[in-house]
Design a protein around this motif. Sequence first.
Motif, mmCIF file in Angstrom:
data_model
loop_
_atom_site.group_PDB
_atom_site.id
_atom_site.type_symbol
_atom_site.label_atom_id
_atom_site.label_comp_id
_atom_site.label_asym_id
_atom_site.label_seq_id
_atom_site.Cartn_x
_atom_site.Cartn_y
_atom_site.Cartn_z
ATOM 1 N N LEU A 32 0.839 -1.204 0.000
ATOM 2 C CA LEU A 32 0.000 0.000 0.000
ATOM 3 C C LEU A 32 0.871 1.250 0.000
ATOM 4 C CD1 LEU A 32 -2.461 -1.273 2.737
ATOM 5 C CD2 LEU A 32 -3.034 -0.920 0.330
ATOM 6 N N THR A 33 0.514 2.216 -0.840
ATOM 7 C CA THR A 33 1.197 3.507 -0.819
ATOM 8 C C THR A 33 0.139 4.614 -0.841
ATOM 9 O OG1 THR A 33 1.278 3.710 -3.221
ATOM 10 C CG2 THR A 33 3.171 2.619 -2.146
ATOM 11 N N TYR A 34 0.546 5.807 -0.451
ATOM 12 C CA TYR A 34 -0.391 6.941 -0.456
ATOM 13 C C TYR A 34 -0.889 7.173 -1.883
ATOM 14 C CZ TYR A 34 -2.200 11.690 -0.077
ATOM 15 O OH TYR A 34 -3.011 12.794 -0.151
ATOM 16 N N ASN A 35 0.047 7.314 -2.815
ATOM 17 C CA ASN A 35 -0.341 7.605 -4.204
ATOM 18 C C ASN A 35 -1.011 6.419 -4.879
ATOM 19 O OD1 ASN A 35 0.822 10.121 -3.897
ATOM 20 N ND2 ASN A 35 2.825 9.415 -4.622
ATOM 21 N N GLY A 36 -0.834 5.219 -4.281
ATOM 22 C CA GLY A 36 -1.362 4.003 -4.903
ATOM 23 C C GLY A 36 -2.703 3.565 -4.334
ATOM 24 N N GLY A 37 -3.453 4.515 -3.715
ATOM 25 C CA GLY A 37 -4.800 4.134 -3.287
ATOM 26 C C GLY A 37 -5.211 4.649 -1.918
ATOM 27 N N ILE A 38 -4.219 4.835 -1.026
ATOM 28 C CA ILE A 38 -4.579 5.347 0.305
ATOM 29 C C ILE A 38 -5.138 6.761 0.163
ATOM 30 C CG2 ILE A 38 -3.624 6.053 2.542
ATOM 31 C CD1 ILE A 38 -3.930 3.008 2.278
ATOM 32 N N ASP A 39 -4.601 7.537 -0.806
ATOM 33 C CA ASP A 39 -5.082 8.914 -0.998
ATOM 34 C C ASP A 39 -6.597 8.947 -1.257
ATOM 35 O OD1 ASP A 39 -3.812 9.404 -4.451
ATOM 36 O OD2 ASP A 39 -4.698 7.661 -3.431
ATOM 37 N N SER A 40 -7.080 8.035 -2.055
ATOM 38 C CA SER A 40 -8.526 8.088 -2.356
ATOM 39 C C SER A 40 -9.362 7.709 -1.132
ATOM 40 C CB SER A 40 -8.876 7.207 -3.553
ATOM 41 O OG SER A 40 -8.373 5.930 -3.340
ATOM 42 N N ILE A 41 -8.862 6.807 -0.280
ATOM 43 C CA ILE A 41 -9.619 6.484 0.945
ATOM 44 C C ILE A 41 -9.625 7.712 1.862
ATOM 45 C CG2 ILE A 41 -9.766 5.014 2.993
ATOM 46 C CD1 ILE A 41 -8.293 2.830 1.434
ATOM 47 N N PRO A 99 -20.154 7.920 3.460
ATOM 48 C CA PRO A 99 -20.711 6.817 2.661
ATOM 49 C C PRO A 99 -19.586 5.925 2.117
ATOM 50 C CG PRO A 99 -21.743 8.898 2.083
ATOM 51 C CD PRO A 99 -20.621 9.232 3.034
ATOM 52 N N GLY A 100 -19.767 4.592 2.263
ATOM 53 C CA GLY A 100 -18.796 3.670 1.678
ATOM 54 C C GLY A 100 -17.694 3.238 2.637
ATOM 55 N N TRP A 101 -17.640 3.815 3.853
ATOM 56 C CA TRP A 101 -16.602 3.412 4.804
ATOM 57 C C TRP A 101 -16.778 1.934 5.122
ATOM 58 C CZ3 TRP A 101 -12.075 4.357 6.649
ATOM 59 C CH2 TRP A 101 -11.663 3.884 7.885
ATOM 60 N N ASN A 102 -15.689 1.136 5.120
ATOM 61 C CA ASN A 102 -15.820 -0.295 5.384
ATOM 62 C C ASN A 102 -14.570 -0.854 6.038
ATOM 63 O OD1 ASN A 102 -13.890 -1.207 3.264
ATOM 64 N ND2 ASN A 102 -15.341 -0.061 2.008
ATOM 65 N N THR A 103 -14.643 -2.102 6.495
ATOM 66 C CA THR A 103 -13.509 -2.672 7.236
ATOM 67 C C THR A 103 -12.273 -2.792 6.356
ATOM 68 O OG1 THR A 103 -14.490 -4.816 6.775
ATOM 69 C CG2 THR A 103 -14.647 -4.018 9.035
ATOM 70 N N CYS A 104 -12.463 -2.954 5.053
ATOM 71 C CA CYS A 104 -11.286 -3.044 4.175
ATOM 72 C C CYS A 104 -10.548 -1.713 4.158
ATOM 73 C CB CYS A 104 -11.715 -3.460 2.765
ATOM 74 S SG CYS A 104 -10.304 -3.858 1.716
ATOM 75 N N ASP A 105 -11.282 -0.598 4.080
ATOM 76 C CA ASP A 105 -10.652 0.732 4.159
ATOM 77 C C ASP A 105 -9.887 0.868 5.476
ATOM 78 O OD1 ASP A 105 -13.375 2.707 2.652
ATOM 79 O OD2 ASP A 105 -11.767 1.508 1.747
ATOM 80 N N LEU A 106 -10.553 0.482 6.574
ATOM 81 C CA LEU A 106 -9.941 0.577 7.908
ATOM 82 C C LEU A 106 -8.644 -0.211 7.938
ATOM 83 C CD1 LEU A 106 -9.992 1.092 11.017
ATOM 84 C CD2 LEU A 106 -11.427 -0.944 11.211
ATOM 85 N N ASP A 107 -8.681 -1.452 7.434
ATOM 86 C CA ASP A 107 -7.488 -2.288 7.516
ATOM 87 C C ASP A 107 -6.403 -1.847 6.550
ATOM 88 O OD1 ASP A 107 -9.839 -4.472 8.422
ATOM 89 O OD2 ASP A 107 -8.026 -4.305 9.597
ATOM 90 N N LYS A 108 -6.802 -1.260 5.424
ATOM 91 C CA LYS A 108 -5.771 -0.749 4.492
ATOM 92 C C LYS A 108 -5.029 0.436 5.125
ATOM 93 C CE LYS A 108 -7.428 -2.187 -0.051
ATOM 94 N NZ LYS A 108 -7.952 -1.778 -1.359
ATOM 95 N N THR A 110 -4.700 1.133 8.350
ATOM 96 C CA THR A 110 -3.858 0.705 9.483
ATOM 97 C C THR A 110 -2.641 -0.074 8.992
ATOM 98 O OG1 THR A 110 -5.459 -1.107 9.815
ATOM 99 C CG2 THR A 110 -5.573 0.707 11.338
ATOM 100 N N GLN A 111 -2.801 -0.937 7.961
ATOM 101 C CA GLN A 111 -1.634 -1.672 7.455
ATOM 102 C C GLN A 111 -0.628 -0.708 6.809
ATOM 103 O OE1 GLN A 111 -0.997 -4.967 8.066
ATOM 104 N NE2 GLN A 111 1.032 -4.270 7.366
ATOM 105 N N TRP A 112 -1.155 0.294 6.089
ATOM 106 C CA TRP A 112 -0.259 1.306 5.472
ATOM 107 C C TRP A 112 0.562 2.022 6.548
ATOM 108 C CZ3 TRP A 112 -1.262 6.879 5.593
ATOM 109 C CH2 TRP A 112 -0.372 7.623 4.794
ATOM 110 N N VAL A 113 -0.088 2.361 7.650
ATOM 111 C CA VAL A 113 0.644 3.014 8.752
ATOM 112 C C VAL A 113 1.703 2.063 9.312
ATOM 113 C CG1 VAL A 113 0.421 3.902 11.106
ATOM 114 C CG2 VAL A 113 -1.217 4.609 9.364
ATOM 115 N N LEU A 114 1.341 0.774 9.492
ATOM 116 C CA LEU A 114 2.296 -0.198 10.031
ATOM 117 C C LEU A 114 3.456 -0.444 9.054
ATOM 118 C CD1 LEU A 114 -0.140 -2.805 11.651
ATOM 119 C CD2 LEU A 114 1.235 -1.034 12.803
ATOM 120 N N ASP A 115 3.205 -0.222 7.763
ATOM 121 C CA ASP A 115 4.265 -0.382 6.754
ATOM 122 C C ASP A 115 5.139 0.867 6.638
ATOM 123 O OD1 ASP A 115 2.119 -2.217 4.356
ATOM 124 O OD2 ASP A 115 3.138 -2.836 6.220
#
Length: 119
Positions: A32-41, A99-108, A110-115
């Motif tokens: 996971l990267t900011y520019n690779g998808g975290i930015d849109s979440i 709207p659209g918040w989900n556990t996958c967003d949450l885990d992405k 948190t995993q991005w932060v841990l990475d």
Amino acid sequence: MVAFTAMVISSCESKEALPVIALPSNCDTTHLTYNGGIDSIINTQCAVSGCHVPRGGAGAASFTTYAGLSSYASGGKSAQIYTCLMYGNPYRMPNVAQPGWNTCDLDKITQWVLDGAPQ
Ligand code: HEM
């Protein structure tokens, strides 16, 4: 008492472990990267009008850029974004799920932060 409550609210400090939640099978939390998808979440769930935008609401930091976000995302399990997303944190974020918040967003997030919150 007011000073103590203000300090806790703005820092989202919580030491409770994040419970294990079964991820949807198609939730990929690797590379996971900011520019690779975290930015849109972040842009649809946090940096929304009245929240984590410049002059947003109630003193929330602006998360509209990686530069503005990264200081809150660095530090692994002690990063503010990590502690703010924890279950059991009375000041858990998002305080108003968009709207659209989900556990996958949450885990992405948190995993991005841990990475190490790579850009
Ligand atoms: C997943 C999305 C979100 C994340 C990761 C997040 C993260 C954070 C973090 C790390 C803080 C503490 C740093 C700060 O003071 O700004 C915080 C505080 C705050 N957030 Fe969020 N947030 C999210 C969504 C939202 C939304 C949607 C709103 C508005 C409805 C919001 C409103 C606030 C407010 C008002 C504060 C307290 C600011 C203060 O008292 O200093 N947040 N959030």
